[in-house]
Enzyme design. Sequence first.
Site, PDB file in Angstrom:
ATOM      1  N   ASP A  83       0.851  -1.179   0.000  1.00 55.15           N
ATOM      2  CA  ASP A  83       0.000   0.000   0.000  1.00 55.15           C
ATOM      3  C   ASP A  83       0.889   1.232   0.000  1.00 55.15           C
ATOM      4  O   ASP A  83       1.907   1.271   0.697  1.00 55.15           O
ATOM      5  CB  ASP A  83      -0.931   0.025   1.215  1.00 55.15           C
ATOM      6  CG  ASP A  83      -1.941   1.157   1.113  1.00 55.15           C
ATOM      7  OD1 ASP A  83      -2.811   1.077   0.228  1.00 55.15           O
ATOM      8  OD2 ASP A  83      -1.842   2.117   1.890  1.00 55.15           O
ATOM      9  N   THR A  84       0.486   2.213  -0.787  1.00 53.90           N
ATOM     10  CA  THR A  84       1.250   3.452  -0.905  1.00 53.90           C
ATOM     11  C   THR A  84       0.363   4.632  -0.566  1.00 53.90           C
ATOM     12  O   THR A  84      -0.780   4.705  -1.026  1.00 53.90           O
ATOM     13  CB  THR A  84       1.805   3.609  -2.339  1.00 53.90           C
ATOM     14  OG1 THR A  84       2.670   2.506  -2.637  1.00 53.90           O
ATOM     15  CG2 THR A  84       2.591   4.909  -2.482  1.00 53.90           C
TER      16      THR A  84
END
Length: 205
Positions: A83-84
């Site tokens: 996840d960014t």
Amino acid sequence: MPATPASASESQPSAPELILGSASPRRLELLAQIGIVPARILPAEIDEAPRRQEDPRDYVRRIAREKAEVLARQADGPILCADTAVVAGRRILGKPADAAEARQFLQLLSGRRHRVLTAVALLHDGRLRERLVATTLRFRPLTAAQIDAYLDSGEWRGKAGGYAIQGRAGAFAIWLQGSYSAVVGLPLAETAALLAAIGIREQTP
């Protein structure tokens, strides 16, 4: 009569088949850069809304971990999720809902530093391995015309913070400290180390 030595392929156990828990073509391309091709692509459907007053680092770790845990109930094998998030101060800038929100994000990032946090989670045989990579960037001041042109390109769609560093927004970043690949969506050095720990290694042509 002496035994015939086993070949390398016979003597070494085969690497487990990787499941990539992401529909992102960018993450697939990044894995391909180090010669890793997932056996399956299985996106995770979870609620990615931040919790109230949730620390950005805790947020990206939680989302990557929850993606892996959800997929572990659907498939067997090592599951790689990430996840960014783009973070301005303590504000988490997710994927903009529309062009108006993307404009707000770009105006906020214009001429200032911000962080990109990428968490990686690898779940295999009941064990969770995690990494968090923080990268700091500075955008040059953006004019209204530059923001308009970027929004017209459509490149902001589906991108954390409303921009893609590997695309036209690469011209916005005048300074970067950390992992470029993490900003794109997957920190390659850290991901390669996690995969090597379970027998999935970088391959060369």
